[in-house]
Design an enzyme around this catalytic site. Structure first.
Site, PDB file in Angstrom:
ATOM      1  CD  GLN A   5      42.411 -28.842  13.122  1.00  0.00           C
ATOM      2  OE1 GLN A   5      41.510 -29.422  13.775  1.00  0.00           O
ATOM      3  NE2 GLN A   5      42.036 -28.453  11.750  1.00  0.00           N
ATOM      4  CB  VAL A  25      42.594 -28.834   6.952  1.00  0.00           C
ATOM      5  CG1 VAL A  25      42.731 -29.380   8.416  1.00  0.00           C
ATOM      6  CG2 VAL A  25      42.390 -30.250   6.081  1.00  0.00           C
ATOM      7  CB  ALA A  26      40.805 -25.046  10.561  1.00  0.00           C
ATOM      8  CB  SER A  74      40.342 -25.846  13.784  1.00  0.00           C
ATOM      9  OG  SER A  74      39.236 -26.847  14.165  1.00  0.00           O
ATOM     10  CG  HIS A 106      36.259 -29.036  14.439  1.00  0.00           C
ATOM     11  ND1 HIS A 106      35.002 -29.944  14.819  1.00  0.00           N
ATOM     12  CD2 HIS A 106      36.293 -28.783  13.307  1.00  0.00           C
ATOM     13  CE1 HIS A 106      34.271 -29.787  13.855  1.00  0.00           C
ATOM     14  NE2 HIS A 106      35.220 -29.331  12.792  1.00  0.00           N
ATOM     15  CG  ASP A 149      33.209 -31.535  10.904  1.00  0.00           C
ATOM     16  OD1 ASP A 149      32.788 -30.139  10.893  1.00  0.00           O
ATOM     17  OD2 ASP A 149      34.301 -31.667  10.671  1.00  0.00           O
ATOM     18  CD  GLU A 208      34.714 -27.637   6.168  1.00  0.00           C
ATOM     19  OE1 GLU A 208      34.344 -27.797   7.293  1.00  0.00           O
ATOM     20  OE2 GLU A 208      36.030 -27.568   5.810  1.00  0.00           O
ATOM     21  CG  HIS A 212      32.376 -26.565  10.165  1.00  0.00           C
ATOM     22  ND1 HIS A 212      33.599 -27.129  10.843  1.00  0.00           N
ATOM     23  CD2 HIS A 212      31.959 -25.528  10.931  1.00  0.00           C
ATOM     24  CE1 HIS A 212      33.840 -26.185  12.048  1.00  0.00           C
ATOM     25  NE2 HIS A 212      33.078 -25.464  11.857  1.00  0.00           N
TER      26      HIS A 212
HETATM   27 ZN   LIG Z   1      34.408 -29.112  10.828  1.00  0.00          ZN
END
Ligand SMILES: [Zn+2]
Length: 292
Positions: A163, A192-193, A198, A200, A207, A255, A258
């Site tokens: 990330q 963007v985190a 994030s 993720h 995603d 998004e 996501h």
């Molecule tokens: Zn994502």
């Protein structure tokens, strides 16, 4: 004009003088003069080169200092904002209520628990998720395929280090496009985190895109794959995590690719009411705290 004439006359007189001198030189003297001339010209060039290199070094140093100064200011500003946000968040959260694992909240205000790494299962080469959701992901993708769709995984579990690289690359691109360090930071943070913030990294986010359209932009929502996922994901325990018109709550722009796993029960409620995970958790805290 008179001055010019005089200068021209003087230069002509000098050249003539030099020519006369050369004429009367012996071959050895001519060679020596030639070497001296070449030396003079080379010396001038080298001197100029050294001067330019020094000038470049000075300007590079200046740029470096300016960037460091902006960076320092940006960090100070960000730290102040972040501190304020944490204070606010602390006021809002009832720490006596513990969330189930599938409702773990990670966003700009709630960073990941440091050092947390989920137990991972690879669902496709290069793409892993939290082992506890692997079955649900496989089922959702298989059913989409059965419906004649081509859903592709574009991102799954991402480590905090990964990330960091994603965030850094995005910032660099924006600076290259002419943004200031702070502008690039703000713009990137919206898309963007931040590393450690994030989903993720939880292994609970995916995603998903159409194999007919690979761009991560709003047009993705018009694909048959995105439409099917938005409509059916809750059946498999997923929600569209960053819906449109909710950026002020999620901190992330819309998004349409996501998806976040929260479990079937929570996904059904969140989807039905059209709320965000943040709002749902807030209510969850209140309900739990009230019931105790
Ligand atoms: Zn994502």
């Amino acid at each position: 004009m008179k001055v010019f004439m005089r200068i021209r006359k003087y230069i002509g007189w000098c050249i003539k003088g030099i020519q006369r001198k050369i004429k009367h030189m012996t071959p050895a003297q001519k060679r020596l003069a030639m070497v001296a001339m070449i030396g003079l010209v080379v010396g001038c060039f080298m001197g100029n080169g050294i001067g330019r290199a020094a000038e470049q070094k000075r300007s590079e140093k200046k740029v470096k200092e300016a960037v460091a100064e902006v960076q320092k200011k940006a960090d100070e500003k960000f730290n102040a904002v972040e501190k304020k946000m944490y204070e606010l968040q602390d006021e809002l959260i009832d720490h006596s209520v513990e969330l189930p694992w599938n409702l773990t909240l990670v966003n700009g205000l709630h960073p990941m628990e440091e050092g947390y790494v989920p137990e991972l299962t690879e669902i496709q080469p290069g793409y892993s998720v939290d082992t506890r959701i692997a079955k649900a992901v496989r089922k959702m993708l298989a059913d989409a395929e059965e419906a004649g769709l081509n859903v592709e995984i574009c991102s799954a579990y991402r480590s905090v280090e990964r990330q960091e690289r994603v965030f850094g690359d995005s910032m660099k691109d924006r600076v290259k496009d002419g943004m200031s360090y702070w502008e690039a930071y703000e713009e990137t943070a919206l898309n963007v985190a931040l590393p450690g913030k994030s989903e993720h990294a939880l292994g609970l986010a995916l995603d998903l895109i159409s194999n007919q359209y690979s761009e991560l932009d709003e047009k993705q929502q018009t694909t048959a794959e995105a439409k099917w996922l938005a409509e059916n994901c809750y059946k498999y325990g997923f929600i569209l995590r960053y819906p449109p018109e909710k950026t002020n709550i999620t901190g992330i722009v819309y998004e349409p690719w996501h998806y976040r796993y929260v479990g079937e029960e929570h996904a059904a409620k969140i989807t039905e009411r059209g709320i965000t995970l943040e709002e749902y958790i807030q209510e969850y805290y209140e309900a739990e705290a009230g019931g105790q």
